[in-house]
Write a protein that holds these residues in place. Structure first.
Motif: not given
Length: 595
Positions: A306-312, A315-316, A280-291, A513-519
């Motif tokens: 499936h995994l990358c659902h963040y609290p920010n 917010e934004g 929460q409060g992070d102003e960045r987004r996750a960007h996953i590039v697949i070549i 697991l991701v939820r645990q890290w981010c929340f």
């Protein structure tokens, strides 16, 4: 000639027939000698006991002196049968047994063993993990694999009923139906093996756990669309998407041992995780590039979704962006959109054509998905692609190279923009360890290149135990809340549901697991908890869309329509509670800690 051929065949057998023939020949020779002694030499100078003594011990020749020529013949016959032929027969027998074992033609009356059907890239890690557990491992394949570990080899085709009937499947503790994912008939052979094993294990004295890997998304889709009920026999089946499993191990793979033991430190620290960790409060987004494109690229993309659902996001409005880069990308976009129409109808997605022209799509109606898609029709070395690969302060970049040709993939990974190596994490999909990548990591020039398919996650859970255990606990939480509050058996509840429901539960367990890290603060306030509940609902919506569901006014699972594919705030209190119970049960699901 016929007699000679039969003798040659007899000598080549490894089933002990030579020994039986030698025994028969010896008995016949002794009988003839006794008859001669009793009826030809009937003067009493030689009796049957003398014949037996000389026949069994040529050293008894001589002595009385009567009929020495007959005694000599007996002694020479004994030397021939018991000294020459017997040694030769035993030597030949043992040599044939050794060769039969080496080529996988011997079978053993094993119990509680683990069968691995097919030779996959994961096989060495699996066998070593089972060796560490003290398990007896039998590898069943048409060619003996080169694996530096202890195992018994059975030569057999995994899709042959006659072959599988000889391997003792009904007495095994667990069976892994693997095979090479690059085999065009991989899924066909594995599904046929599954049907055969189900038949063979009908009369098994105990349940047999069976893990089956599948490589084609079409196969996975059909199994999920069937929504077939759980196990009906003794074979307890879990299916695994081979490519998604590898993607999971990269993105959320643990660094702890693969024994399945629970620990409060079982998941990697956020700094070690490959996925971005945004709070929460992070102003960045996750960007996953697949070549690249293909099965692995698709698996990485869907696993990220499936995994990358963040609290920010709440917010934004910062959506996770999944970008595909590669030539011929328009055809790949059309393939994905056609296979998941409901998902892409609700998603923001853009196509950047080779000439730079952008074709954008925005969802009609509700706009609440927190994952967006970008398709860039350019080689990774093209200036347009390199601009997109350059990290910016407003995003956390991750790059995964999924090109099918391994030499090309390594070449791409080593020639990305310099800023990628310093600011982003990078992985390359390879089917075997690479000495070149290892040396590249030692230079410090490229940061650290993770090998997708051979990295630490694969080492941590090679037997699918931890991912299944998380999914099992997710299902058990739901089962006790909505099906049977008095239930006590996780496994019984697990094997009563369909493969689609298992898949959904495993996805939820990984995402926690991701939820645990981010929340991290979700346990401290109702507002923080609600943010986690909303993220879990967005995760569920994404998973349902990927699994073929589409929004509708009423739920009809038979035609894959669901009324709850809406924003969290539009759900009823009861439906919101389904997200809440999973988040609140996170300590139990991840670490078996009652909460």
């Amino acid at each position: 000639m016929i007699l000679k051929r039969k003798i040659d065949l007899l000598l080549a057998k490894s089933n002990g027939a030579q020994l039986m023939w030698l025994l028969g020949l010896s008995v016949a020779s002794l009988a003839i000698a006794i008859v001669v002694a009793q009826w030809v030499f009937d003067d009493g100078t030689i009796v049957w006991q003398d014949v037996v003594a000389v026949f069994l011990d040529p050293g008894c020749f001589g002595g009385a002196g009567a009929h020495d020529w007959f005694r000599l013949i007996l002694a020479l016959l004994s030397v021939f049968l018991f000294s020459a032929l017997l040694v030769s027969v035993f030597t030949n027998l043992f040599e044939n047994i050794r060769e039969a074992a080496q080529v996988g033609e011997r079978r053993y009356a094993l119990r509680g063993h683990v069968l691995i059907l097919g030779h996959c890239a994961q096989l060495p890690v699996m066998v070593r993990a089972l060796n560490a557990q003290g398990r007896t491992v039998v590898v069943v394949d048409e060619e003996r694999p080169e694996v530096d570990a202890n195992f018994i080899f059975y030569k057999a085709a995994r899709h042959s009923h006659a072959d599988l009937a000889t391997i003792g499947a009904e007495r095994a503790a667990a069976i892994y139906v693997m095979g090479d994912a690059d085999d065009p008939a991989h899924d066909t052979k594995n599904l046929k093996a599954l049907a055969i094993l189900d038949d063979l294990c009908r009369q098994a004295p105990q349940p047999v756990h069976c893990y089956v890997t599948l490589a084609d998304y079409a196969t996975i889709e059909v199994l999920q669309y069937q929504r077939k009920a759980g196990a009906t026999g003794q074979l307890l089946v879990d299916t695994v998407n081979a490519y998604e499993y590898e993607a999971e191990q990269l993105l959320v793979g643990d660094t702890s041992p693969a024994s399945g033991a629970d620990s409060a430190t079982a998941s990697p620290a956020p700094s070690e995780a490959f996925l971005p960790v945004l709070r929460q409060g992070d102003e960045r987004r996750a960007h996953i590039v697949i070549i690249g494109t293909g099965a692995m690229a698709q698996s990485v993309a869907y696993t990220v979704a499936h995994l990358c659902h963040y609290p920010n996001y709440a917010e934004g409005g910062r959506r996770t962006r999944i970008t595909f880069i590669g030539e011929g990308m328009e055809a790949w976009q059309q393939h994905l959109v056609a296979s998941r129409p409901a998902l892409f109808a609700l998603s923001h997605h853009t196509l950047v054509q080779a000439d730079g022209h952008v074709v954008a799509h925005a969802p009609e109606g509700a706009d609440f998905l927190d994952v967006e898609w970008q398709f860039v029709d350019a080689a990774p070395s093209a200036p347009m692609a390199r601009r997109l690969l350059t990290p910016t302060p407003h995003e956390v970049l991750r790059v995964v190279v999924c090109q099918g040709d391994e030499r090309q993939a390594i070449n791409t990974a080593l020639h990305l923009p310099r800023a990628v190596y310093g600011a982003a994490k990078l992985a390359v999909w390879l089917k075997r360890p690479s000495e070149l990548v290892r040396r590249a990591n030692l230079t410090g020039m490229y940061g650290h290149i993770e090998i997708l398919g051979q990295g630490r996650g694969m080492q941590a859970d090679p037997l699918f135990l931890r991912r299944s255990l998380r999914g099992m606990r997710v299902n058990f939480v739901y089962h006790r809340a909505y099906v049977n509050p008095q239930a006590t058996d996780e496994r019984q509840a697990w094997y009563a549901i369909s493969e689609a429901d298992k898949y959904s539960s495993i996805i939820c367990g990984n995402a926690l697991l991701v939820r645990q890290w981010c929340f991290e603060g979700h346990n401290h306030s109702e507002a923080d908890r609600r943010a986690a509940y909303e993220a879990e609902h967005r995760r569920w919506v994404m998973s349902e869309l990927i699994m073929g569901f589409r929004p509708a006014a009423t739920t009809n699972k038979k035609v894959f329509e669901h009324a709850d594919l809406v924003p969290f705030e539009e759900l009823s209190a009861e439906e919101q509670g389904k997200d809440a119970i999973l988040i609140d049960a996170m300590p139990y699901i991840l670490y078996n800690v009652e909460c």
